[in-house]
Design a protein around this motif. Sequence first.
Motif, PDB file in Angstrom:
ATOM      1  N   ALA A  68       7.257  -6.589   2.067  1.00  0.00           N
ATOM      2  CA  ALA A  68       7.986  -7.176   3.193  1.00  0.00           C
ATOM      3  C   ALA A  68       9.166  -7.993   2.697  1.00  0.00           C
ATOM      4  O   ALA A  68      10.266  -7.938   3.284  1.00  0.00           O
ATOM      5  CB  ALA A  68       7.055  -8.049   4.028  1.00  0.00           C
ATOM      6  N   ASN A 102       3.432  -0.863   6.993  1.00  0.00           N
ATOM      7  CA  ASN A 102       2.487  -1.968   7.157  1.00  0.00           C
ATOM      8  C   ASN A 102       3.123  -3.309   6.804  1.00  0.00           C
ATOM      9  O   ASN A 102       2.837  -4.334   7.436  1.00  0.00           O
ATOM     10  CB  ASN A 102       1.252  -1.739   6.291  1.00  0.00           C
ATOM     11  CG  ASN A 102       0.405  -0.575   6.778  1.00  0.00           C
ATOM     12  OD1 ASN A 102       0.435  -0.233   7.969  1.00  0.00           O
ATOM     13  ND2 ASN A 102      -0.342   0.053   5.885  1.00  0.00           N
ATOM     14  N   ALA A 103       3.988  -3.288   5.797  1.00  0.00           N
ATOM     15  CA  ALA A 103       4.598  -4.534   5.336  1.00  0.00           C
ATOM     16  C   ALA A 103       5.439  -5.191   6.410  1.00  0.00           C
ATOM     17  O   ALA A 103       5.431  -6.427   6.562  1.00  0.00           O
ATOM     18  CB  ALA A 103       5.442  -4.270   4.092  1.00  0.00           C
ATOM     19  N   GLU A 161       3.324   4.298   3.711  1.00  0.00           N
ATOM     20  CA  GLU A 161       2.329   3.466   4.379  1.00  0.00           C
ATOM     21  C   GLU A 161       2.577   1.982   4.129  1.00  0.00           C
ATOM     22  O   GLU A 161       2.546   1.165   5.060  1.00  0.00           O
ATOM     23  CB  GLU A 161       0.923   3.847   3.896  1.00  0.00           C
ATOM     24  CG  GLU A 161       0.438   5.199   4.370  1.00  0.00           C
ATOM     25  CD  GLU A 161      -0.948   5.522   3.843  1.00  0.00           C
ATOM     26  OE1 GLU A 161      -1.449   4.763   2.980  1.00  0.00           O
ATOM     27  OE2 GLU A 161      -1.532   6.523   4.285  1.00  0.00           O
ATOM     28  N   VAL A 162       2.807   1.632   2.870  1.00  0.00           N
ATOM     29  CA  VAL A 162       3.054   0.232   2.526  1.00  0.00           C
ATOM     30  C   VAL A 162       4.293  -0.277   3.243  1.00  0.00           C
ATOM     31  O   VAL A 162       4.317  -1.394   3.775  1.00  0.00           O
ATOM     32  CB  VAL A 162       3.195   0.068   1.000  1.00  0.00           C
ATOM     33  CG1 VAL A 162       3.703  -1.336   0.648  1.00  0.00           C
ATOM     34  CG2 VAL A 162       1.860   0.324   0.304  1.00  0.00           C
ATOM     35  N   SER A 206       2.144  -5.193  -2.960  1.00  0.00           N
ATOM     36  CA  SER A 206       1.320  -5.666  -1.853  1.00  0.00           C
ATOM     37  C   SER A 206       2.174  -5.644  -0.586  1.00  0.00           C
ATOM     38  O   SER A 206       3.413  -5.578  -0.646  1.00  0.00           O
ATOM     39  CB  SER A 206       0.848  -7.098  -2.123  1.00  0.00           C
ATOM     40  OG  SER A 206       1.959  -7.991  -2.110  1.00  0.00           O
ATOM     41  N   ASN A 207       1.528  -5.714   0.552  1.00  0.00           N
ATOM     42  CA  ASN A 207       2.285  -5.739   1.801  1.00  0.00           C
ATOM     43  C   ASN A 207       3.227  -6.934   1.851  1.00  0.00           C
ATOM     44  O   ASN A 207       4.365  -6.829   2.321  1.00  0.00           O
ATOM     45  CB  ASN A 207       1.336  -5.778   2.993  1.00  0.00           C
ATOM     46  CG  ASN A 207       0.652  -4.443   3.237  1.00  0.00           C
ATOM     47  OD1 ASN A 207       1.054  -3.409   2.700  1.00  0.00           O
ATOM     48  ND2 ASN A 207      -0.387  -4.453   4.050  1.00  0.00           N
ATOM     49  N   LYS A 208       2.779  -8.065   1.346  1.00  0.00           N
ATOM     50  CA  LYS A 208       3.594  -9.275   1.363  1.00  0.00           C
ATOM     51  C   LYS A 208       4.842  -9.107   0.506  1.00  0.00           C
ATOM     52  O   LYS A 208       5.950  -9.431   0.925  1.00  0.00           O
ATOM     53  CB  LYS A 208       2.775 -10.461   0.868  1.00  0.00           C
ATOM     54  CG  LYS A 208       3.552 -11.775   0.848  1.00  0.00           C
ATOM     55  CD  LYS A 208       2.672 -12.916   0.353  1.00  0.00           C
ATOM     56  CE  LYS A 208       3.473 -14.226   0.300  1.00  0.00           C
ATOM     57  NZ  LYS A 208       2.626 -15.351  -0.199  1.00  0.00           N
ATOM     58  N   GLN A 259       5.175  -4.453   9.645  1.00  0.00           N
ATOM     59  CA  GLN A 259       4.508  -4.314  10.938  1.00  0.00           C
ATOM     60  C   GLN A 259       5.438  -3.570  11.899  1.00  0.00           C
ATOM     61  O   GLN A 259       5.865  -4.092  12.920  1.00  0.00           O
ATOM     62  CB  GLN A 259       4.120  -5.688  11.499  1.00  0.00           C
ATOM     63  CG  GLN A 259       3.192  -6.462  10.586  1.00  0.00           C
ATOM     64  CD  GLN A 259       2.847  -7.832  11.127  1.00  0.00           C
ATOM     65  OE1 GLN A 259       2.798  -8.049  12.343  1.00  0.00           O
ATOM     66  NE2 GLN A 259       2.593  -8.764  10.233  1.00  0.00           N
TER      67      GLN A 259
END
Length: 305
Positions: free
Chosen positions: A32, A63-64, A59-60, A27-29, A66
């Motif tokens: 990150a 996005n993760a 992509e992940v 997941s992005n979270k 930002q």
Amino acid sequence: MKKIKLGTSELEVGEISLGCMRMSELSNKDAAYVIENALDAGVDLFDHADIYGKGKSEEVFANAIQMNDDIREKMKLQTKCGIRDGFFDFSKEHILESVDASLRRLKTDYVDSMLLHRPDALMEPEEVAEAFSTLKESGKVRYFGVSNQNPMQMELLNKYLDDDLIVNQMQMSLVHTPMLDAGFNVNMKHDPAIARDGSVIEYCRLNDITIQAWSPFQHGMIEGPFIGNYAFPEVNAKLQELAEEKGVTDSAIAIAWILRHPANIQPVVGTMNPERLRDIAKASDIELTRQEWYELYRAAGNDLP
């Protein structure tokens, strides 16, 4: 973490890098957390490829975190291209399209390094050189390298390139050492004496090309990890012995073994487990003795002549 310079470039990076192939599964979270943890541990080169997760890993990643200018300055980004569905493609058109797509997915204007992924038998080096020049002049790629190439393949490219190749990614782990085995067994009539890669480790040292060791915990190509694997009792026993003695994990010792080689090899670790990555990063502070290095090599099933 100790720093190394990639090849003849001005890129100074942590001596351990993070391979992002599995980031598409996060997941992005969670991604990150992995990225932030890596940076905190001194791991600041992130290795991507256009095929990882069919592009989703890049992509992940973007996005993760930002992706923005501030975070971009804290890291070095590397990507690869050339592997397609059932064939390899080093055509100028594909290289340019692939880099543009990676930049869109990573949400950045440039990558620090771009590598050609797996040799393309139909490569036209003049065409590759044109693609590299276009990418360099546009500012989209700072430096170039290759992956899984032997010395003659690199020499063929070098004939046409304006800039030095700074990296060659090669598979290497404690139980996958063909780059080393032949050097111990020169002029001997048994399997370890076979030079399968054209003395690539010596070539890269002579030409100031950084070897990045992929799959540093794997045996075979995709068979799985050797650490904790009952099929490798001797090397695991030795890893555990040294890990307990030095207060680190067996994985850190396996990476320290690669770092001990004077070629300044940069392991590319692919773990998406933040705690494990922190443990692995401690390898940068471990200095194995020459005797310990050879004990591990022998425990991995290698006989010295």
